[in-house]
Design an enzyme around this catalytic site. Structure first.
Site, PDB file in Angstrom:
ATOM      1  N   MET A   1      30.130 -12.813  23.713  1.00 32.99           N
ATOM      2  CA  MET A   1      31.179 -13.819  23.162  1.00 32.99           C
ATOM      3  C   MET A   1      31.634 -13.697  21.364  1.00 32.99           C
ATOM      4  O   MET A   1      30.446 -12.367  20.816  1.00 32.99           O
ATOM      5  CB  MET A   1      30.509 -15.232  23.094  1.00 32.99           C
ATOM      6  CG  MET A   1      30.462 -15.523  24.692  1.00 32.99           C
ATOM      7  SD  MET A   1      29.837 -17.246  24.803  1.00 32.99           S
ATOM      8  CE  MET A   1      30.914 -18.017  25.919  1.00 32.99           C
ATOM      9  N   GLY A   2      32.137 -14.015  20.714  1.00 37.28           N
ATOM     10  CA  GLY A   2      32.735 -14.614  19.777  1.00 37.28           C
ATOM     11  C   GLY A   2      33.514 -14.510  19.403  1.00 37.28           C
ATOM     12  O   GLY A   2      34.718 -13.638  19.920  1.00 37.28           O
TER      13      GLY A   2
ATOM     14  N   GLU B   1      34.520 -11.159  22.500  1.00 32.37           N
ATOM     15  CA  GLU B   1      36.060 -11.583  23.183  1.00 32.37           C
ATOM     16  C   GLU B   1      37.146 -11.750  22.087  1.00 32.37           C
ATOM     17  O   GLU B   1      38.785 -12.192  23.005  1.00 32.37           O
ATOM     18  CB  GLU B   1      35.987 -13.109  24.122  1.00 32.37           C
ATOM     19  CG  GLU B   1      35.286 -13.824  22.368  1.00 32.37           C
ATOM     20  CD  GLU B   1      35.073 -15.510  23.015  1.00 32.37           C
ATOM     21  OE1 GLU B   1      35.191 -15.851  24.424  1.00 32.37           O
ATOM     22  OE2 GLU B   1      33.629 -15.810  22.387  1.00 32.37           O
TER      23      GLU B   1
ATOM     24  N   GLN C   1      24.782 -15.604  27.928  1.00 30.98           N
ATOM     25  CA  GLN C   1      24.690 -15.625  26.772  1.00 30.98           C
ATOM     26  C   GLN C   1      23.760 -16.536  26.024  1.00 30.98           C
ATOM     27  O   GLN C   1      23.334 -16.541  24.665  1.00 30.98           O
ATOM     28  CB  GLN C   1      25.766 -14.971  25.560  1.00 30.98           C
ATOM     29  CG  GLN C   1      26.250 -13.134  26.362  1.00 30.98           C
ATOM     30  CD  GLN C   1      27.755 -13.340  25.115  1.00 30.98           C
ATOM     31  OE1 GLN C   1      27.875 -12.434  24.301  1.00 30.98           O
ATOM     32  NE2 GLN C   1      28.262 -13.347  26.519  1.00 30.98           N
ATOM     33  N   ARG C   2      24.454 -17.879  26.619  1.00 30.54           N
ATOM     34  CA  ARG C   2      24.672 -19.330  25.648  1.00 30.54           C
ATOM     35  C   ARG C   2      22.315 -19.472  27.093  1.00 30.54           C
ATOM     36  O   ARG C   2      21.983 -20.615  25.864  1.00 30.54           O
ATOM     37  CB  ARG C   2      25.072 -19.441  25.637  1.00 30.54           C
ATOM     38  CG  ARG C   2      26.480 -19.585  24.543  1.00 30.54           C
ATOM     39  CD  ARG C   2      26.839 -20.772  24.289  1.00 30.54           C
ATOM     40  NE  ARG C   2      27.031 -21.936  25.087  1.00 30.54           N
ATOM     41  CZ  ARG C   2      28.658 -22.481  25.110  1.00 30.54           C
ATOM     42  NH1 ARG C   2      29.268 -21.645  24.423  1.00 30.54           N
ATOM     43  NH2 ARG C   2      28.528 -23.342  26.327  1.00 30.54           N
TER      44      ARG C   2
ATOM     45  N   ARG D   1      31.284   6.930  34.819  1.00 26.19           N
ATOM     46  CA  ARG D   1      32.038   5.710  34.412  1.00 26.19           C
ATOM     47  C   ARG D   1      32.337   5.386  33.317  1.00 26.19           C
ATOM     48  O   ARG D   1      30.932   5.096  32.469  1.00 26.19           O
ATOM     49  CB  ARG D   1      32.119   4.110  35.373  1.00 26.19           C
ATOM     50  CG  ARG D   1      32.706   4.086  36.451  1.00 26.19           C
ATOM     51  CD  ARG D   1      32.266   3.087  37.349  1.00 26.19           C
ATOM     52  NE  ARG D   1      32.666   3.282  39.124  1.00 26.19           N
ATOM     53  CZ  ARG D   1      32.583   2.387  39.792  1.00 26.19           C
ATOM     54  NH1 ARG D   1      31.142   1.485  39.561  1.00 26.19           N
ATOM     55  NH2 ARG D   1      32.973   2.882  41.034  1.00 26.19           N
TER      56      ARG D   1
ATOM     57  N   HIS E   1      28.551 -17.157  29.198  1.00 20.98           N
ATOM     58  CA  HIS E   1      27.653 -17.987  28.884  1.00 20.98           C
ATOM     59  C   HIS E   1      26.513 -17.771  29.246  1.00 20.98           C
ATOM     60  O   HIS E   1      25.331 -18.369  29.099  1.00 20.98           O
ATOM     61  CB  HIS E   1      28.153 -19.959  30.124  1.00 20.98           C
ATOM     62  CG  HIS E   1      29.255 -20.047  29.683  1.00 20.98           C
ATOM     63  ND1 HIS E   1      30.672 -19.504  29.970  1.00 20.98           N
ATOM     64  CD2 HIS E   1      29.841 -20.446  28.111  1.00 20.98           C
ATOM     65  CE1 HIS E   1      31.498 -19.993  28.907  1.00 20.98           C
ATOM     66  NE2 HIS E   1      31.114 -21.352  28.051  1.00 20.98           N
TER      67      HIS E   1
ATOM     68  N   ASP F   1      26.928 -17.406  17.326  1.00 18.91           N
ATOM     69  CA  ASP F   1      27.624 -16.952  16.830  1.00 18.91           C
ATOM     70  C   ASP F   1      27.745 -15.926  15.341  1.00 18.91           C
ATOM     71  O   ASP F   1      27.994 -15.190  15.147  1.00 18.91           O
ATOM     72  CB  ASP F   1      29.579 -17.405  16.611  1.00 18.91           C
ATOM     73  CG  ASP F   1      29.878 -17.816  17.957  1.00 18.91           C
ATOM     74  OD1 ASP F   1      29.847 -17.284  18.999  1.00 18.91           O
ATOM     75  OD2 ASP F   1      31.230 -18.391  18.197  1.00 18.91           O
TER      76      ASP F   1
END
Ligand code: F6P
Length: 343
Positions: free
Chosen positions: A169-170, A222, A275-276, A162, A273, A127
């Site tokens: 995340m954050g 988020e 991202q992690r 579209r 997740h 983060d």
């Protein structure tokens, strides 16, 4: 010396680089014994240990996650937790403990230091919201993963005319959204620091589509919130041991609102997740290695109650209190730069 190490909180690419740095310098240069405590603060509370050696830390630099495992155990929420940690550190003859973690893990470390324990912290979080350091390792990897996902959303969004809402995340800080959104050319970026107006978001999209561009990307952290009364979002789904609400649902809510207010077909995707996970970027491997080496050097220099930090191009020591006192948030100036590219 006998030095303890633990990794706490959400895992993060680069943790193994820190562990390897501590072990290499600690054993080869100082002749230390390095004791890993497993599963965050649960390790020293329940005395779950593994000795970290040159052998078992070889070949881990490129690996995501943490060979020590992690947990969100809060020692101050467990009866007798602090005393158990003190007893187990003493039983293992630990001279100093190196907790590697974010605001919760280092917040606990800071309090334990206040109770007389010897600690040197290492800042970790995807983060990037810890104060006292310009960057935490893990952030660069997460931003690159999110940027690549945004790139991929561009082509599918364009093929189908579209709007795609990408949730990253954050919880309290929008660093990942801001950096990945800017790097990925997002048309709107929403961060927790600046509550958004859903009408304004839709205006940006309409303005873009009025120019004949029939697709858009919205990146949302988020923890981003609409201005009061603007639109409804999903309620929370429980809290962890540090009292953090489990978030999720903002992208889904935006999908519905954007589609009904603009008439543009909209889809959302939540990176979560992903991202992690996986291999750390070169930047995070180098930063993690530098933090690990600096932490063991600080232990031997007799420093205590401090955290290693990146300041400009240099690694410095700062008080743990400085790191955990306030959260590092996205400021107006930087968000204004991102705004230039909205719509
Ligand atoms: O603290 C890092 C973080 O990845 C946050 O961005 C996210 O809100 C949270 O962890 C998710 O936590 P968990 O792993 O418990 O689902």
């Amino acid at each position: 010396m006998r030095v303890g190490v633990l990794t706490g909180g959400g895992d993060c690419p680069g943790l193994n680089a820190v562990i390897r740095g501590i072990v290499r310098k600690g054993i080869n240069h100082y002749g230390d014994t390095i004791i890993g405590f497993r599963y965050g603060w649960k390790g020293p509370i329940e005395n779950i240990t593994m000795e970290l050696t040159l052998d078992n830390t070889r070949g881990i630099l490129h690996q995501g996650g943490t060979i020590l495992r992690s947990s969100r155990t809060n020692p101050f929420k467990i009866e007798g937790g602090v005393q158990k940690i003190a007893d187990n550190l003493a039983a293992n003859n630990i001279d100093c403990l190196i907790p590697i973690g974010g605001e919760d893990t280092l917040g606990a470390a800071n309090k334990l230091h206040g109770e007389g324990l010897s600690v040197i912290g290492v800042p970790k979080t995807i983060d990037n919201d810890l104060s006292g350091t310009d960057y935490t390792f893990g952030f660069d990897t997460a931003v690159n993963i999110a940027m690549e996902a945004i790139d991929r959303c561009h082509s599918t969004g364009e093929s189908h005319d579209r709007v795609i809402v990408v949730e990253v995340m954050g919880r309290h800080a929008g660093w990942i959204a801001l950096h990945s959104g800017m790097a990925g050319g997002a048309d709107v970026v929403l961060v927790p620091e600046f509550p958004f107006d859903i009408d304004e978001v839709c205006e940006h999209l309409k303005h873009r589509h009025a120019r004949g561009i029939n697709f858009s990307i919205v990146v949302v952290a988020e923890g981003a919130m609409p201005k009061e009364g603007g639109m409804a979002t999903r309620g929370d789904a429980g809290v962890d041991a540090f009292g953090h609400v489990r978030l999720g649902g903002i992208a889904q809510a935006l999908e519905k609102e954007i589609e009904s207010r603009t008439g543009f077909e909209t889809r959302h995707t939540v990176l979560g997740h992903i991202q992690r996970g996986g291999s750390p970027s070169a930047f995070d491997r180098v930063l993690g290695s530098r933090f690990g080496v600096a932490a063991i050097e600080a232990v031997h220099a007799g420093e205590r109650g401090k955290m290693v930090a990146l300041r400009g191009a240099d690694i410095k020591l700062v008080d743990l209190q400085e790191a955990v006192g306030t959260m590092k948030l996205v400021g107006e100036d930087l968000y204004d730069v991102a705004r230039v590219f909205f719509g």
